[in-house]
Design a protein around this motif. Structure first.
Motif, PDB file in Angstrom:
ATOM      1  N   ARG A  58       0.971  -0.724  -0.298  1.00 13.57           N
ATOM      2  CA  ARG A  58       0.514   0.060  -0.049  1.00 13.57           C
ATOM      3  C   ARG A  58       0.950   1.822  -0.076  1.00 13.57           C
ATOM      4  O   ARG A  58       0.487   2.384  -0.449  1.00 13.57           O
ATOM      5  N   LEU A  59       2.402   1.366   0.611  1.00 10.14           N
ATOM      6  CA  LEU A  59       3.038   2.502   0.584  1.00 10.14           C
ATOM      7  C   LEU A  59       3.303   2.864  -0.964  1.00 10.14           C
ATOM      8  O   LEU A  59       3.060   3.692  -1.652  1.00 10.14           O
ATOM      9  N   PHE A  60       3.298   1.606  -1.512  1.00 11.62           N
ATOM     10  CA  PHE A  60       3.909   2.118  -2.861  1.00 11.62           C
ATOM     11  C   PHE A  60       3.020   1.518  -4.325  1.00 11.62           C
ATOM     12  O   PHE A  60       3.098   2.365  -4.997  1.00 11.62           O
ATOM     13  N   GLY A  61       1.302   1.881  -3.429  1.00 10.37           N
ATOM     14  CA  GLY A  61       0.851   1.858  -4.233  1.00 10.37           C
ATOM     15  C   GLY A  61       0.198   0.283  -4.648  1.00 10.37           C
ATOM     16  O   GLY A  61      -0.576   0.664  -5.796  1.00 10.37           O
ATOM     17  N   ILE A  62       1.156  -0.060  -4.356  1.00  9.32           N
ATOM     18  CA  ILE A  62       0.521  -2.326  -5.204  1.00  9.32           C
ATOM     19  C   ILE A  62      -0.963  -2.179  -4.651  1.00  9.32           C
ATOM     20  O   ILE A  62      -0.771  -2.602  -3.422  1.00  9.32           O
ATOM     21  N   THR A  63      -1.956  -2.729  -5.138  1.00  6.66           N
ATOM     22  CA  THR A  63      -3.082  -3.528  -4.317  1.00  6.66           C
ATOM     23  C   THR A  63      -2.529  -4.791  -3.428  1.00  6.66           C
ATOM     24  O   THR A  63      -3.593  -5.017  -1.982  1.00  6.66           O
ATOM     25  N   ARG A  64      -2.152  -5.872  -3.615  1.00 15.06           N
ATOM     26  CA  ARG A  64      -2.013  -7.537  -3.008  1.00 15.06           C
ATOM     27  C   ARG A  64      -0.091  -7.445  -2.681  1.00 15.06           C
ATOM     28  O   ARG A  64       0.515  -6.788  -3.616  1.00 15.06           O
ATOM     29  N   GLY A  65      -0.094  -7.465  -1.401  1.00 13.89           N
ATOM     30  CA  GLY A  65       0.944  -7.368  -1.031  1.00 13.89           C
ATOM     31  C   GLY A  65       1.642  -8.603  -1.595  1.00 13.89           C
ATOM     32  O   GLY A  65       3.224  -8.628  -1.511  1.00 13.89           O
ATOM     33  N   LEU A  66       1.364  -9.877  -2.164  1.00  9.21           N
ATOM     34  CA  LEU A  66       2.376 -10.726  -3.136  1.00  9.21           C
ATOM     35  C   LEU A  66       2.609 -10.617  -4.304  1.00  9.21           C
ATOM     36  O   LEU A  66       4.042 -10.174  -4.820  1.00  9.21           O
ATOM     37  N   ASP A  67       1.837  -9.071  -4.822  1.00  9.01           N
ATOM     38  CA  ASP A  67       2.393  -8.416  -6.499  1.00  9.01           C
ATOM     39  C   ASP A  67       4.026  -8.256  -6.040  1.00  9.01           C
ATOM     40  O   ASP A  67       4.513  -8.027  -6.266  1.00  9.01           O
ATOM     41  N   PHE A  68       3.657  -6.959  -5.036  1.00  2.19           N
ATOM     42  CA  PHE A  68       4.737  -6.785  -3.841  1.00  2.19           C
ATOM     43  C   PHE A  68       5.447  -7.283  -4.120  1.00  2.19           C
ATOM     44  O   PHE A  68       6.739  -7.124  -4.256  1.00  2.19           O
ATOM     45  N   ILE A  69       5.939  -8.444  -3.642  1.00  5.07           N
ATOM     46  CA  ILE A  69       6.772  -9.261  -3.199  1.00  5.07           C
ATOM     47  C   ILE A  69       7.645  -9.831  -4.717  1.00  5.07           C
ATOM     48  O   ILE A  69       8.922  -9.856  -4.866  1.00  5.07           O
TER      49      ILE A  69
END
Length: 116
Positions: A58-69
């Protein structure tokens, strides 16, 4: 508790210890050890607290945690490939210089062949 939340922290701690051991043997730079330690600490954090990845996302504007990883993993892999490419390019230049020097030092002239 899931298996990965036990296994990943153990693997991460072993990896961090291995990088510090290689640093003490002067086989790794301090910057490399710090980079890998931070990455392995994130592995520990996300394996023990999976919801933390959603907060970072969410800090980087991405909706899901797995997408961020996945995005972070790709960025790290691209960075590693870039560093390896640069290192190979430097080594190739050094090899070319050495080969040129050896060729010049071992040059055989026609006068040397006639003397034999």
């Amino acid at each position: 508790m899931l298996l990965y939340s036990i296994l990943f922290p153990i693997i991460s701690i072993l990896a961090i210890l291995w990088f510090f051991y290689r640093y003490l043997k002067q086989k790794q730079s301090l910057a490399t050890v710090i980079l890998w330690t931070v990455l392995w600490l994130f592995v520990i954090l996300f394996s023990i607290f999976p919801a933390a990845s959603e907060r970072f996302a969410r800090l980087f504007g991405i909706t899901r945690g797995l997408d961020f990883i996945i995005i972070v993993v790709f960025l790290v892999l691209f960075y590693i490939i870039f560093r390896l490419y640069n290192r190979i390019d430097i080594l190739q230049d050094e090899i070319n210089k050495i080969v040129k020097e050896v060729a010049i030092n071992n040059e055989i002239t026609l006068d040397d062949e006639e003397d034999e």
